[in-house]
Motif scaffolding. Structure first.
Motif, mmCIF file in Angstrom:
data_model
loop_
_atom_site.group_PDB
_atom_site.id
_atom_site.type_symbol
_atom_site.label_atom_id
_atom_site.label_comp_id
_atom_site.label_asym_id
_atom_site.label_seq_id
_atom_site.Cartn_x
_atom_site.Cartn_y
_atom_site.Cartn_z
ATOM 1 N N CYS A 48 0.834 -1.213 0.000
ATOM 2 C CA CYS A 48 0.000 0.000 0.000
ATOM 3 C C CYS A 48 0.861 1.253 0.000
ATOM 4 O O CYS A 48 0.617 2.188 -0.774
ATOM 5 C CB CYS A 48 -0.917 -0.002 1.227
ATOM 6 S SG CYS A 48 -2.267 -1.197 1.140
ATOM 7 N N THR B 122 -0.317 12.066 -2.179
ATOM 8 C CA THR B 122 -1.255 11.213 -2.912
ATOM 9 C C THR B 122 -2.624 11.281 -2.242
ATOM 10 O O THR B 122 -2.726 11.426 -1.026
ATOM 11 C CB THR B 122 -0.766 9.745 -2.909
ATOM 12 O OG1 THR B 122 0.564 9.692 -3.396
ATOM 13 C CG2 THR B 122 -1.653 8.862 -3.765
ATOM 14 N N GLU B 123 -3.676 11.186 -3.030
ATOM 15 C CA GLU B 123 -5.025 11.058 -2.477
ATOM 16 C C GLU B 123 -5.115 9.642 -1.906
ATOM 17 O O GLU B 123 -5.398 8.674 -2.617
ATOM 18 C CB GLU B 123 -6.061 11.262 -3.580
ATOM 19 C CG GLU B 123 -7.483 11.433 -3.063
ATOM 20 C CD GLU B 123 -7.656 12.733 -2.282
ATOM 21 O OE1 GLU B 123 -8.464 12.715 -1.334
ATOM 22 O OE2 GLU B 123 -7.002 13.725 -2.613
ATOM 23 N N ASN B 124 -4.843 9.518 -0.600
ATOM 24 C CA ASN B 124 -4.549 8.204 -0.040
ATOM 25 C C ASN B 124 -5.634 7.648 0.877
ATOM 26 O O ASN B 124 -5.341 6.832 1.749
ATOM 27 C CB ASN B 124 -3.215 8.249 0.727
ATOM 28 C CG ASN B 124 -3.215 9.280 1.842
ATOM 29 O OD1 ASN B 124 -4.280 9.706 2.287
ATOM 30 N ND2 ASN B 124 -2.040 9.652 2.293
ATOM 31 N N HIS B 125 -6.875 8.087 0.709
ATOM 32 C CA HIS B 125 -7.929 7.596 1.602
ATOM 33 C C HIS B 125 -8.091 6.077 1.502
ATOM 34 O O HIS B 125 -8.213 5.385 2.523
ATOM 35 C CB HIS B 125 -9.258 8.286 1.272
ATOM 36 C CG HIS B 125 -9.242 9.755 1.531
ATOM 37 N ND1 HIS B 125 -9.008 10.287 2.777
ATOM 38 C CD2 HIS B 125 -9.412 10.818 0.699
ATOM 39 C CE1 HIS B 125 -9.054 11.609 2.718
ATOM 40 N NE2 HIS B 125 -9.287 11.956 1.455
ATOM 41 N N ASP B 126 -8.085 5.541 0.285
ATOM 42 C CA ASP B 126 -8.231 4.090 0.107
ATOM 43 C C ASP B 126 -7.057 3.341 0.737
ATOM 44 O O ASP B 126 -7.240 2.305 1.385
ATOM 45 C CB ASP B 126 -8.318 3.736 -1.384
ATOM 46 C CG ASP B 126 -9.613 4.228 -2.019
ATOM 47 O OD1 ASP B 126 -10.563 4.522 -1.258
ATOM 48 O OD2 ASP B 126 -9.663 4.334 -3.254
ATOM 49 N N ILE B 127 -5.845 3.864 0.526
ATOM 50 C CA ILE B 127 -4.658 3.238 1.102
ATOM 51 C C ILE B 127 -4.734 3.251 2.624
ATOM 52 O O ILE B 127 -4.452 2.253 3.298
ATOM 53 C CB ILE B 127 -3.375 3.962 0.620
ATOM 54 C CG1 ILE B 127 -3.220 3.795 -0.898
ATOM 55 C CG2 ILE B 127 -2.138 3.442 1.356
ATOM 56 C CD1 ILE B 127 -2.085 4.610 -1.489
ATOM 57 N N GLU B 128 -5.139 4.402 3.165
ATOM 58 C CA GLU B 128 -5.250 4.522 4.621
ATOM 59 C C GLU B 128 -6.283 3.548 5.173
ATOM 60 O O GLU B 128 -6.050 2.881 6.197
ATOM 61 C CB GLU B 128 -5.636 5.947 4.996
ATOM 62 C CG GLU B 128 -5.748 6.164 6.498
ATOM 63 C CD GLU B 128 -6.196 7.560 6.842
ATOM 64 O OE1 GLU B 128 -6.632 7.766 7.989
ATOM 65 O OE2 GLU B 128 -6.114 8.448 5.965
ATOM 66 N N TYR B 129 -7.413 3.428 4.506
ATOM 67 C CA TYR B 129 -8.458 2.528 4.975
ATOM 68 C C TYR B 129 -7.977 1.076 4.962
ATOM 69 O O TYR B 129 -8.281 0.307 5.883
ATOM 70 C CB TYR B 129 -9.714 2.677 4.108
ATOM 71 C CG TYR B 129 -10.422 3.992 4.267
ATOM 72 C CD1 TYR B 129 -10.414 4.658 5.488
ATOM 73 C CD2 TYR B 129 -11.099 4.583 3.194
ATOM 74 C CE1 TYR B 129 -11.060 5.877 5.636
ATOM 75 C CE2 TYR B 129 -11.742 5.796 3.335
ATOM 76 C CZ TYR B 129 -11.721 6.438 4.561
ATOM 77 O OH TYR B 129 -12.353 7.650 4.713
ATOM 78 N N ILE B 130 -7.229 0.707 3.917
ATOM 79 C CA ILE B 130 -6.725 -0.672 3.831
ATOM 80 C C ILE B 130 -5.747 -0.947 4.973
ATOM 81 O O ILE B 130 -5.822 -1.981 5.647
ATOM 82 C CB ILE B 130 -6.043 -0.920 2.466
ATOM 83 C CG1 ILE B 130 -7.075 -0.893 1.343
ATOM 84 C CG2 ILE B 130 -5.313 -2.265 2.468
ATOM 85 C CD1 ILE B 130 -6.476 -0.916 -0.050
ATOM 86 N N ARG C 33 2.567 2.766 -3.148
ATOM 87 C CA ARG C 33 1.763 3.551 -4.093
ATOM 88 C C ARG C 33 1.708 5.032 -3.728
ATOM 89 O O ARG C 33 1.129 5.829 -4.457
ATOM 90 C CB ARG C 33 0.342 2.985 -4.126
ATOM 91 C CG ARG C 33 0.253 1.543 -4.627
ATOM 92 C CD ARG C 33 -1.124 0.954 -4.369
ATOM 93 N NE ARG C 33 -2.174 1.772 -4.968
ATOM 94 C CZ ARG C 33 -3.464 1.631 -4.704
ATOM 95 N NH1 ARG C 33 -3.854 0.706 -3.830
ATOM 96 N NH2 ARG C 33 -4.365 2.396 -5.294
#
Length: 315
Positions: A162, A190-198, A165
Motif C-alpha cells: 500500500c 497522494t489522495e490516499n484515503h483508500d490506502i489509509e483505509y486498507i 503507491r
C-alpha cells in the motif's frame, strides 16, 4: 525496498525530538540506558531458557520468542533514534525508512499473535490441566509460533504494498522519531484515503482478532479460577498468568491508542509519548515483568549461577 519511480523524495528527515532540543542529551542517555537494559534483559531471558532444562516447557518456549521479538523490535527503532538525538544529521534514506517500517509492522503484528498464543497456553494449563501435555505438544507450539510470524509477514506485506503507491512531492520532513505509517501517510501528497483505509483495516483486524483470542482465553481462565474453593489455590492459579496479563495490558493499550485512529487525528505530542512507551520502553519491561514476578525464572538463574560457580571450583 528501493525508491519508487513515482516520488521525488530520496530521503526523509526524522524531526521527532527537534522541539525538545534542550533535553536531547538527557533523552539520549535515558534511551541508551533503556536499550542496554532491553538487550541484556531479553538476551539474558533467551539464554536462561535455553540453558535450563526445567524451563523447556511451552510457556517458556513462547516467552523466549517474545524476548527475541522484543529485542529485534527495539533494535529496529532505538539505534537510529539514538543517532538522531546525538547528531544534527537526522536524515534517513527512502529505502531505510521503508525497511524500518516493514520490520516494525512485521514484528508488532507477530507479537500480537504470540501474546495470544501465550494466553491460549495459560488457558489450557489452568482450565484443562490433565490434557495440557497432549494439547500443548511440541508440534502445536511450533504451529502457533509459525502462525504468529506468518500473520506478521502478511500484515507487513500488505502495508508495504500500500505504501509503495504513495507519492511524496518534495516535502520529506517526518514529524516523528521513526518511520511510522501514520505520519508517512500524512506526509504523502497522494489522495490516499483508500490506502489509509486498507492499512487501518488490516491493523484493526490484526489487533481485534488477537484481542478477541486473548479475551476469550482470559474469560475462561477467570471463570475457572473463581470456581476454585481455596484462597491459596486461586492465588496460585492467578499467579501463573499475572505476568502475561500485565504485559498484554501495557502492549495493547498503547497499540490501540496509537494505531486504531485515522491519520487526520495524528497529534505529534500525544503520539510521540505513546510511541516512545510502545517502541522503546515496553521491550525493556517484558523481561523485567516475567523475571521479577516469576519464581521459576529466578530459580533457573540461581541454578545457572551455582552451576557456573561449581565448575569454577572444580577447575
Amino acid at each position: 525496498m528501493h525508491r519508487s519511480n513515482n516520488t521525488d523524495v530520496t530521503y526523509f528527515i526524522l524531526l521527532g525530538f527537534a522541539d525538545a532540543e534542550e533535553i536531547q542529551l538527557v533523552l539520549f542517555v535515558l534511551f541508551l540506558l533503556i536499550y542496554l537494559v532491553t538487550v541484556l534483559g531479553n538476551a539474558g531471558m533467551i539464554m536462561v531458557i535455553r540453558l535450563d532444562a526445567q524451563l523447556h516447557t511451552p510457556m517458556y518456549f513462547f516467552l523466549s520468542h517474545l524476548s527475541f521479538i522484543d529485542l529485534s523490535y527495539s533494535t529496529v527503532i532505538t539505534p537510529k533514534t539514538l543517532e538522531n538525538l546525538l547528531t544534527s544529521n537526522k536524515n534517513i534514506s527512502y529505502a531505510s525508512c521503508f525497511t524500518q517500517m516493514y520490520f516494525f509492522v512485521y514484528l508488532g503484528a507477530a507479537e500480537c499473535f504470540l501474546l495470544s498464543s501465550m494466553a491460549y497456553d495459560r488457558y489450557v494449563a489452568i482450565c484443562n490441566p490433565l490434557h495440557y501435555p497432549v494439547v500443548m505438544s511440541t508440534r502445536r507450539c511450533w504451529a502457533l509460533l509459525a502462525g504468529s510470524y506468518l500473520i506478521g509477514f502478511a500484515d507487513s506485506l500488505v502495508n508495504r504494498l500500500c505504501t509503495s503507491r504513495l507519492h511524496f512531492c518534495k516535502v520529506n520532513v517526518i514529524h516523528h522519531f521513526f518511520c511510522d505509517p501514520s505520519p508517512i501517510l500524512a506526509l504523502s501528497c497522494t489522495e490516499n484515503h483508500d490506502i489509509e483505509y486498507i492499512i487501518v483495516f488490516f491493523a484493526g483486524i490484526t489487533l481485534m482478532v488477537s484481542l478477541i483470542m486473548l479475551s476469550v482465553s482470559y474469560v475462561s481462565i477467570l471463570s475457572t479460577i473463581l470456581k476454585i474453593n481455596s484462597t491459596s489455590g486461586k492465588r496460585k492459579a492467578f499467579s501463573t498468568c499475572a505476568s502475561h496479563l500485565l504485559a498484554v495490558t501495557i502492549f495493547y493499550s498503547t497499540m490501540i491508542f496509537t494505531y486504531l485512529r485515522p491519520s487526520k487525528s495524528y497529534s505529534l505530542g500525544k503520539d510521540q509519548v505513546a510511541s516512545v512507551f510502545y517502541t522503546i520502553v515496553t521491550p525493556m519491561l517484558n523481561p523485567l515483568i516475567y523475571s521479577l514476578r516469576n519464581k521459576e525464572v529466578k530459580n533457573a538463574v540461581l541454578r545457572l549461577l551455582q552451576k557456573r560457580e561449581g565448575s569454577r571450583h572444580v577447575k
